[in-house]
Design an enzyme around this catalytic site. Structure first.
Site, PDB file in Angstrom:
ATOM      1  N   ARG A 210       8.348  -8.559  15.313  1.00 22.12           N
ATOM      2  CA  ARG A 210       8.666  -7.197  14.879  1.00 22.12           C
ATOM      3  C   ARG A 210       7.678  -6.230  15.527  1.00 22.12           C
ATOM      4  O   ARG A 210       6.468  -6.487  15.549  1.00 22.12           O
ATOM      5  CB  ARG A 210       8.568  -7.099  13.349  1.00 22.12           C
ATOM      6  CG  ARG A 210       8.750  -5.678  12.805  1.00 22.12           C
ATOM      7  CD  ARG A 210       8.687  -5.660  11.284  1.00 22.12           C
ATOM      8  NE  ARG A 210       8.506  -4.319  10.777  1.00 22.12           N
ATOM      9  CZ  ARG A 210       9.485  -3.506  10.391  1.00 22.12           C
ATOM     10  NH1 ARG A 210      10.742  -3.904  10.445  1.00 22.12           N
ATOM     11  NH2 ARG A 210       9.229  -2.293   9.945  1.00 22.12           N
TER      12      ARG A 210
ATOM     13  N   HIS B 236       4.848   0.144  -0.140  1.00 24.53           N
ATOM     14  CA  HIS B 236       5.625  -0.680   0.790  1.00 24.53           C
ATOM     15  C   HIS B 236       4.740  -1.768   1.398  1.00 24.53           C
ATOM     16  O   HIS B 236       3.506  -1.722   1.278  1.00 24.53           O
ATOM     17  CB  HIS B 236       6.271   0.188   1.872  1.00 24.53           C
ATOM     18  CG  HIS B 236       5.298   1.023   2.667  1.00 24.53           C
ATOM     19  ND1 HIS B 236       4.598   2.087   2.130  1.00 24.53           N
ATOM     20  CD2 HIS B 236       4.886   0.952   3.955  1.00 24.53           C
ATOM     21  CE1 HIS B 236       3.831   2.636   3.053  1.00 24.53           C
ATOM     22  NE2 HIS B 236       3.973   1.951   4.173  1.00 24.53           N
TER      23      HIS B 236
ATOM     24  N   HIS C 218       0.842  -1.201   0.000  1.00 24.90           N
ATOM     25  CA  HIS C 218       0.000   0.000   0.000  1.00 24.90           C
ATOM     26  C   HIS C 218       0.872   1.243   0.000  1.00 24.90           C
ATOM     27  O   HIS C 218       2.069   1.171   0.274  1.00 24.90           O
ATOM     28  CB  HIS C 218      -0.897   0.029   1.253  1.00 24.90           C
ATOM     29  CG  HIS C 218      -0.137   0.212   2.533  1.00 24.90           C
ATOM     30  ND1 HIS C 218       0.631  -0.788   3.093  1.00 24.90           N
ATOM     31  CD2 HIS C 218       0.009   1.289   3.349  1.00 24.90           C
ATOM     32  CE1 HIS C 218       1.199  -0.345   4.201  1.00 24.90           C
ATOM     33  NE2 HIS C 218       0.854   0.915   4.384  1.00 24.90           N
TER      34      HIS C 218
ATOM     35  N   ASP D  85       0.821   5.214   1.829  1.00 25.02           N
ATOM     36  CA  ASP D  85       0.156   5.913   2.927  1.00 25.02           C
ATOM     37  C   ASP D  85      -0.535   7.161   2.371  1.00 25.02           C
ATOM     38  O   ASP D  85       0.051   7.881   1.565  1.00 25.02           O
ATOM     39  CB  ASP D  85       1.179   6.316   4.001  1.00 25.02           C
ATOM     40  CG  ASP D  85       1.801   5.097   4.678  1.00 25.02           C
ATOM     41  OD1 ASP D  85       1.185   4.008   4.626  1.00 25.02           O
ATOM     42  OD2 ASP D  85       2.896   5.228   5.255  1.00 25.02           O
TER      43      ASP D  85
HETATM   44  C1  GA4 Z   1      -2.474   3.033   5.533  1.00 22.90           C
HETATM   45  C2  GA4 Z   1      -1.678   3.988   6.435  1.00 22.90           C
HETATM   46  C3  GA4 Z   1      -2.143   3.955   7.914  1.00 22.90           C
HETATM   47  O1  GA4 Z   1      -1.689   2.749   8.537  1.00 22.90           O
HETATM   48  C4  GA4 Z   1      -3.694   4.003   7.995  1.00 22.90           C
HETATM   49  C5  GA4 Z   1      -4.235   2.776   7.280  1.00 22.90           C
HETATM   50  C6  GA4 Z   1      -5.755   2.548   7.303  1.00 22.90           C
HETATM   51  C7  GA4 Z   1      -6.145   1.563   8.423  1.00 22.90           C
HETATM   52  O2  GA4 Z   1      -5.354   0.674   8.771  1.00 22.90           O
HETATM   53  O3  GA4 Z   1      -7.275   1.687   8.916  1.00 22.90           O
HETATM   54  C8  GA4 Z   1      -6.138   2.027   5.888  1.00 22.90           C
HETATM   55  C9  GA4 Z   1      -4.852   2.252   5.011  1.00 22.90           C
HETATM   56  C10 GA4 Z   1      -3.967   3.162   5.847  1.00 22.90           C
HETATM   57  C11 GA4 Z   1      -5.188   2.885   3.637  1.00 22.90           C
HETATM   58  C12 GA4 Z   1      -6.491   2.378   2.986  1.00 22.90           C
HETATM   59  C13 GA4 Z   1      -7.570   1.989   4.007  1.00 22.90           C
HETATM   60  C14 GA4 Z   1      -7.325   2.776   5.283  1.00 22.90           C
HETATM   61  C15 GA4 Z   1      -6.613   0.591   5.775  1.00 22.90           C
HETATM   62  C16 GA4 Z   1      -7.318   0.589   4.468  1.00 22.90           C
HETATM   63  C17 GA4 Z   1      -7.622  -0.511   3.789  1.00 22.90           C
HETATM   64  C18 GA4 Z   1      -4.144   4.165   9.439  1.00 22.90           C
HETATM   65  C19 GA4 Z   1      -4.217   5.074   7.075  1.00 22.90           C
HETATM   66  O4  GA4 Z   1      -4.470   6.229   7.354  1.00 22.90           O
HETATM   67  O5  GA4 Z   1      -4.396   4.554   5.819  1.00 22.90           O
END
Ligand code: GA4
Length: 332
Positions: free
Chosen positions: A274, A264, A207, A209
């Protein structure tokens, strides 16, 4: 996380993906020394080439990192029923195996917290109340030191980009309404399942961020992989004394694509647990995310449609982890 017998493991977690073990560590990760007068130039170069770099001489006390790591491990060692009291995540709180609201799974358990101590969510308060008194100050000391470093990094970034107002990015992260968050991840080893599949379990699938920048620190267990520009996945050697910074989607837009957000993922180490801690620096919800005018050359146009961080976040939370979320906001 409960350790299960083998048939149950296969039944319950067949959704968790695995991938071929990759042995080689990448030695080309840019390292930025924050005390170096040339840091701003190196940061910009690293963001253009990789969307990723490692930071040394960062000024964050090592004791803040080790204290939080040990508190996090204490939390993750609690009985499952205690941890579950802090879940399910809404998105804040404790989560296990399920990532986000749309069916993504991974070999992970985590705590997602609001990073602004003034707006601590109900879930965070519950977690802090249930756990020893040192957990909350450990989070707060760490997060406030890491935020300061993040502000400095984005100011150096603005200098390196030749933006007259060096606070153009940091004011978004410093804003009291900044929509930033903080995540503690635990990837427990699962030798049984790895041995069965002969592959590495995926802890957190690929994914990017959505925010502006992410600041990651982990214990000395590797697992983080980044995707290079040509699409090859490489492993990042762990370094528990340093921080890793990655460019988020919002920064990609604000630089009109000059910086690219980093794809990443995390693979589970077969024998070592980890723990990672990540600060996601985001803007206030009502902030317009658009290329900074000084980064759009004459005759050039914005590559993106207009949107606010709230609109982007709403759309991101409707997506699957691996989706290319910026696609919807690109001008065709
Ligand atoms: C990725 C980055 C952060 O960890 C996060 C994630 C969020 C979650 O875990 O709830 C998301 C992911 C993240 C992006 C797309 C959506 C939302 C899970 C998911 C499938 C907290 C964020 O802000 O976006």
């Amino acid at each position: 996380m409960v350790v299960l017998s083998q048939p149950a493991l296969i039944d319950h977690f067949s959704l968790i993906k695995a991938c071929k073990p990759t042995s080689s560590f990448f030695s080309g990760i840019p390292v930025v020394d924050l005390s170096d007068p040339g840091a701003s130039t190196f940061i910009v170069r690293a963001c253009e080439e990789f969307g990723f770099f490692k930071v040394v001489n960062h000024g964050v006390p090592m004791e803040f990192m080790t204290m939080l790591e040990s508190e996090a491990l204490k939390f993750f060692s609690l009985p499952q029923s205690d941890k579950d009291k802090a879940g399910p995540p809404d998105p804040f709180g404790y989560g296990s195996k399920r990532i986000g609201p749309n069916g993504d799974v991974g070999w992970i358990e985590y705590l997602l917290l609001n990073s602004n101590p003034d707006v601590v969510s109900e879930k965070s308060l519950l977690i802090f109340r249930q756990n020893p008194e040192i957990f909350r100050p450990a989070v707060e000391n760490y997060v406030s030191a890491v935020k300061k470093m993040a502000f400095k990094i984005v100011e150096l970034m603005a200098d390196g980009l030749g933006i007259g107002d060096r606070n153009v990015l940091s004011r978004l992260l410093r804003d009291e309404k900044s929509d930033s968050c903080f995540r503690l991840n635990h990837y427990p080893p699962c030798p049984e399942l790895q041995a069965l599949s002969g592959r590495n379990l995926i802890g957190f699938g690929e994914h990017t961020d959505p925010q502006i920048i992410s600041v990651l620190r982990s214990n000395n267990t590797s697992g983080l992989q980044i995707s290079l520009r040509d699409g090859t996945w490489v492993s990042v050697p762990s370094d528990h004394t340093s921080f890793f910074i990655n460019v988020g989607d919002s920064l990609q837009v604000m630089t009109n694509g000059r910086f690219r957000s980093l794809k990443h993922r995390v693979l589970v180490e077969p024998r070592k647990s980890r723990v990672s801690m990540i600060y996601f620096g985001g803007p206030p919800l009502n902030e317009k995310i658009a290329p900074l005018p000084c980064l759009v050359a004459e005759g050039e146009e914005s590559k993106y449609k207009e949107f606010t961080w709230w609109e982007y976040k709403k759309s991101a939370y409707k997506s699957r982890l691996a989706d290319y979320r910026l696609g919807l906001f690109e001008k065709s």
